[in-house]
Scaffold this motif. Structure first.
Motif, PDB file in Angstrom:
ATOM      1  N   GLY A 218       0.806  -1.217   0.000  1.00 31.82           N
ATOM      2  CA  GLY A 218       0.000   0.000   0.000  1.00 31.82           C
ATOM      3  C   GLY A 218       0.837   1.264   0.000  1.00 31.82           C
ATOM      4  O   GLY A 218       0.357   2.333  -0.378  1.00 31.82           O
ATOM      5  N   LYS A 219       2.097   1.151   0.426  1.00 32.92           N
ATOM      6  CA  LYS A 219       2.957   2.331   0.538  1.00 32.92           C
ATOM      7  C   LYS A 219       4.211   2.199  -0.340  1.00 32.92           C
ATOM      8  O   LYS A 219       4.392   2.962  -1.300  1.00 32.92           O
ATOM      9  CB  LYS A 219       3.386   2.531   2.001  1.00 32.92           C
ATOM     10  CG  LYS A 219       2.239   2.617   2.998  1.00 32.92           C
ATOM     11  CD  LYS A 219       1.445   3.882   2.837  1.00 32.92           C
ATOM     12  CE  LYS A 219       0.439   4.064   3.980  1.00 32.92           C
ATOM     13  NZ  LYS A 219      -0.594   3.014   4.074  1.00 32.92           N
ATOM     14  N   ALA A 220       5.086   1.249  -0.015  1.00 32.50           N
ATOM     15  CA  ALA A 220       6.404   1.176  -0.676  1.00 32.50           C
ATOM     16  C   ALA A 220       6.307   0.894  -2.171  1.00 32.50           C
ATOM     17  O   ALA A 220       6.975   1.551  -2.979  1.00 32.50           O
ATOM     18  CB  ALA A 220       7.256   0.101   0.005  1.00 32.50           C
ATOM     19  N   LEU A 221       5.496  -0.081  -2.561  1.00 33.69           N
ATOM     20  CA  LEU A 221       5.426  -0.457  -3.975  1.00 33.69           C
ATOM     21  C   LEU A 221       4.947   0.696  -4.858  1.00 33.69           C
ATOM     22  O   LEU A 221       5.581   0.989  -5.885  1.00 33.69           O
ATOM     23  CB  LEU A 221       4.539  -1.693  -4.152  1.00 33.69           C
ATOM     24  CG  LEU A 221       4.504  -2.282  -5.568  1.00 33.69           C
ATOM     25  CD1 LEU A 221       5.899  -2.718  -6.010  1.00 33.69           C
ATOM     26  CD2 LEU A 221       3.532  -3.460  -5.633  1.00 33.69           C
ATOM     27  N   PRO A 222       3.846   1.385  -4.521  1.00 33.64           N
ATOM     28  CA  PRO A 222       3.435   2.533  -5.342  1.00 33.64           C
ATOM     29  C   PRO A 222       4.490   3.638  -5.380  1.00 33.64           C
ATOM     30  O   PRO A 222       4.686   4.275  -6.419  1.00 33.64           O
ATOM     31  CB  PRO A 222       2.153   3.021  -4.646  1.00 33.64           C
ATOM     32  CG  PRO A 222       1.637   1.837  -3.903  1.00 33.64           C
ATOM     33  CD  PRO A 222       2.848   1.090  -3.462  1.00 33.64           C
ATOM     34  N   ILE A 223       5.177   3.869  -4.252  1.00 39.37           N
ATOM     35  CA  ILE A 223       6.218   4.909  -4.218  1.00 39.37           C
ATOM     36  C   ILE A 223       7.345   4.569  -5.179  1.00 39.37           C
ATOM     37  O   ILE A 223       7.796   5.413  -5.973  1.00 39.37           O
ATOM     38  CB  ILE A 223       6.766   5.064  -2.781  1.00 39.37           C
ATOM     39  CG1 ILE A 223       5.720   5.719  -1.874  1.00 39.37           C
ATOM     40  CG2 ILE A 223       8.054   5.890  -2.794  1.00 39.37           C
ATOM     41  CD1 ILE A 223       6.113   5.726  -0.406  1.00 39.37           C
ATOM     42  N   LEU A 224       7.811   3.333  -5.120  1.00 46.00           N
ATOM     43  CA  LEU A 224       8.917   2.915  -5.992  1.00 46.00           C
ATOM     44  C   LEU A 224       8.503   2.926  -7.463  1.00 46.00           C
ATOM     45  O   LEU A 224       9.287   3.298  -8.334  1.00 46.00           O
ATOM     46  CB  LEU A 224       9.375   1.509  -5.592  1.00 46.00           C
ATOM     47  CG  LEU A 224      10.052   1.380  -4.218  1.00 46.00           C
ATOM     48  CD1 LEU A 224      10.296  -0.080  -3.885  1.00 46.00           C
ATOM     49  CD2 LEU A 224      11.359   2.170  -4.176  1.00 46.00           C
ATOM     50  N   LYS A 225       7.258   2.525  -7.711  1.00 49.00           N
ATOM     51  CA  LYS A 225       6.780   2.450  -9.091  1.00 49.00           C
ATOM     52  C   LYS A 225       6.530   3.834  -9.681  1.00 49.00           C
ATOM     53  O   LYS A 225       7.016   4.157 -10.780  1.00 49.00           O
ATOM     54  CB  LYS A 225       5.495   1.619  -9.140  1.00 49.00           C
ATOM     55  CG  LYS A 225       4.960   1.385 -10.533  1.00 49.00           C
ATOM     56  CD  LYS A 225       3.716   0.490 -10.491  1.00 49.00           C
ATOM     57  CE  LYS A 225       3.173   0.231 -11.892  1.00 49.00           C
ATOM     58  NZ  LYS A 225       1.969  -0.653 -11.852  1.00 49.00           N
ATOM     59  N   GLU A 226       5.792   4.647  -8.972  1.00 49.77           N
ATOM     60  CA  GLU A 226       5.416   5.967  -9.500  1.00 49.77           C
ATOM     61  C   GLU A 226       6.591   6.945  -9.520  1.00 49.77           C
ATOM     62  O   GLU A 226       6.631   7.861 -10.342  1.00 49.77           O
ATOM     63  CB  GLU A 226       4.266   6.531  -8.665  1.00 49.77           C
ATOM     64  CG  GLU A 226       2.982   5.712  -8.801  1.00 49.77           C
ATOM     65  CD  GLU A 226       1.946   6.073  -7.741  1.00 49.77           C
ATOM     66  OE1 GLU A 226       2.179   7.077  -7.020  1.00 49.77           O
ATOM     67  OE2 GLU A 226       0.933   5.356  -7.632  1.00 49.77           O
ATOM     68  N   GLY A 227       7.552   6.734  -8.621  1.00 49.10           N
ATOM     69  CA  GLY A 227       8.693   7.639  -8.569  1.00 49.10           C
ATOM     70  C   GLY A 227       9.827   7.240  -9.483  1.00 49.10           C
ATOM     71  O   GLY A 227      10.839   7.949  -9.556  1.00 49.10           O
ATOM     72  N   ASN A 228       9.657   6.102 -10.174  1.00 56.62           N
ATOM     73  CA  ASN A 228      10.705   5.608 -11.073  1.00 56.62           C
ATOM     74  C   ASN A 228      12.073   5.505 -10.377  1.00 56.62           C
ATOM     75  O   ASN A 228      13.101   5.912 -10.922  1.00 56.62           O
ATOM     76  CB  ASN A 228      10.828   6.510 -12.311  1.00 56.62           C
ATOM     77  CG  ASN A 228       9.588   6.475 -13.180  1.00 56.62           C
ATOM     78  OD1 ASN A 228       9.033   5.388 -13.436  1.00 56.62           O
ATOM     79  ND2 ASN A 228       9.142   7.630 -13.630  1.00 56.62           N
ATOM     80  N   TYR A 229      12.033   4.965  -9.169  1.00 59.25           N
ATOM     81  CA  TYR A 229      13.272   4.843  -8.399  1.00 59.25           C
ATOM     82  C   TYR A 229      14.076   3.603  -8.777  1.00 59.25           C
ATOM     83  O   TYR A 229      15.246   3.501  -8.408  1.00 59.25           O
ATOM     84  CB  TYR A 229      12.948   4.795  -6.902  1.00 59.25           C
ATOM     85  CG  TYR A 229      12.451   6.112  -6.353  1.00 59.25           C
ATOM     86  CD1 TYR A 229      13.320   7.186  -6.165  1.00 59.25           C
ATOM     87  CD2 TYR A 229      11.105   6.287  -6.031  1.00 59.25           C
ATOM     88  CE1 TYR A 229      12.853   8.395  -5.664  1.00 59.25           C
ATOM     89  CE2 TYR A 229      10.644   7.492  -5.526  1.00 59.25           C
ATOM     90  CZ  TYR A 229      11.522   8.540  -5.342  1.00 59.25           C
ATOM     91  OH  TYR A 229      11.060   9.737  -4.846  1.00 59.25           O
ATOM     92  N   LEU A 230      13.442   2.668  -9.482  1.00 59.18           N
ATOM     93  CA  LEU A 230      14.107   1.407  -9.783  1.00 59.18           C
ATOM     94  C   LEU A 230      14.483   1.303 -11.259  1.00 59.18           C
ATOM     95  O   LEU A 230      13.840   1.918 -12.123  1.00 59.18           O
ATOM     96  CB  LEU A 230      13.189   0.227  -9.414  1.00 59.18           C
ATOM     97  CG  LEU A 230      12.734   0.146  -7.953  1.00 59.18           C
ATOM     98  CD1 LEU A 230      11.843  -1.059  -7.751  1.00 59.18           C
ATOM     99  CD2 LEU A 230      13.931   0.107  -7.004  1.00 59.18           C
ATOM    100  N   HIS A 231      15.503   0.497 -11.523  1.00 60.69           N
ATOM    101  CA  HIS A 231      15.895   0.234 -12.905  1.00 60.69           C
ATOM    102  C   HIS A 231      14.824  -0.605 -13.598  1.00 60.69           C
ATOM    103  O   HIS A 231      14.024  -1.286 -12.951  1.00 60.69           O
ATOM    104  CB  HIS A 231      17.219  -0.528 -12.946  1.00 60.69           C
ATOM    105  CG  HIS A 231      18.380   0.263 -12.420  1.00 60.69           C
ATOM    106  ND1 HIS A 231      18.652   1.552 -12.811  1.00 60.69           N
ATOM    107  CD2 HIS A 231      19.363  -0.081 -11.533  1.00 60.69           C
ATOM    108  CE1 HIS A 231      19.723   1.987 -12.194  1.00 60.69           C
ATOM    109  NE2 HIS A 231      20.185   1.022 -11.406  1.00 60.69           N
ATOM    110  N   ASP A 232      14.820  -0.547 -14.922  1.00 63.77           N
ATOM    111  CA  ASP A 232      13.879  -1.354 -15.702  1.00 63.77           C
ATOM    112  C   ASP A 232      14.055  -2.837 -15.368  1.00 63.77           C
ATOM    113  O   ASP A 232      15.184  -3.347 -15.327  1.00 63.77           O
ATOM    114  CB  ASP A 232      14.120  -1.147 -17.203  1.00 63.77           C
ATOM    115  CG  ASP A 232      13.752   0.263 -17.660  1.00 63.77           C
ATOM    116  OD1 ASP A 232      12.979   0.917 -16.936  1.00 63.77           O
ATOM    117  OD2 ASP A 232      14.246   0.693 -18.720  1.00 63.77           O
TER     118      ASP A 232
END
Length: 269
Positions: A218-232
């Motif tokens: 509910g928190k971490a996954l949307p943040i990482l996804k929407e913020g483009n913090y991770l590599h493809d």
């Protein structure tokens, strides 16, 4: 009693003819031997299943966390887990929440208002480091928003600490009470109070599970996804890490239930 009934049913419901069944019933020694083997086998299976439920989640969590610690410098250009935690906290206006290194496991301390990460995750640049950091920031968000389930867990945790102390005292006091009063019911009542007090810890573990899943999904996954913090291509692996972070408490919950079950078994003797 139920287990004995099942075993007897399985034993006598086999494909035996009437004379064979009568012969088995008359041979008490043979029956006792086979019956004992069946009981032993069922208990062994039960123990293996319970042990698997308790220990396998923890082993899986360690495997996932370790697996994605490599390559260790995957996010060196983006920042360490501690740096991402600081960035996310500032982004959501939680400037008063500290980010600290700790040897005592990754966690968020609501009393100290601190996200604490182990050395590998605080100073590390792996996928595990940044994902776990986001998960712990998720708990800080739960706290800052006053989410009811998170606040309930904190209240229960404090109550459970008191309950565990009472439980320990009662368990030690039970034999003394029994010797002084010579009334079996008094000793049983003392143990019962201890068991009920210990049950508070079980409730805390069970309530913890949805809190952990919310911090991950509910928190971490949307943040990482929407913020483009991770590599493809890393998001699907991050989901596994977030699941592992949440399921860390499953083992604790099951172990707590087993502990409670042990004392209930003592009470029933």
């Amino acid at each position: 009693m139920a287990l004995n009934f099942v075993i007897k049913y399985l034993f006598f419901a086999g494909n035996y003819t009437h004379p064979q069944l009568m012969a088995l019933r008359k041979s008490r020694e043979s029956y006792t031997k086979v019956y004992g083997i069946l009981v032993f086998m069922l208990w062994i299976i039960l123990i293996i299943v319970i042990a698997g439920c308790v220990f396998l989640p923890g082993l899986w969590v360690k495997h996932i966390m370790s697996k994605y610690q490599q390559p260790a410098d995957r996010y060196r250009h983006q920042g360490s887990g501690g740096e991402l935690a600081r960035h996310l906290l500032d982004r959501f206006g939680l400037n008063d929440v500290k980010v600290e290194e700790t040897p005592d496991g990754d966690h968020y301390d609501p009393a100290a208002k601190a996200v604490r990460l182990t050395p590998d995750n605080y100073a590390g640049y792996s996928l595990t480091a940044v994902t776990v950091a986001a998960h712990e920031v998720g708990h800080a968000l739960q706290d800052s928003r006053g989410e009811s389930l998170f606040l309930m867990r904190q209240k229960l945790a404090r109550t459970a600490m008191v309950g565990e102390r009472i439980a320990g005292i009662m368990m030690f006091a039970a034999p003394v009470v029994l010797m002084l009063t010579r009334i079996p019911q008094a000793g049983a009542l003392t143990i019962l109070i201890g068991v009920l007090s210990m049950g508070l810890s079980t409730i805390v573990h069970l309530v913890t599970l949805p809190v952990e899943f919310d911090a991950s999904y509910g928190k971490a996954l949307p943040i990482l996804k929407e913020g483009n913090y991770l590599h493809d291509g890393d998001l699907k692996h991050a989901e596994k890490i977030l699941k592992a972070a949440a399921l860390t408490y499953v083992a604790g919950s099951l172990a707590s239930l087993l502990n409670l079950g042990r004392w209930i078994a003592v009470l029933r003797r």
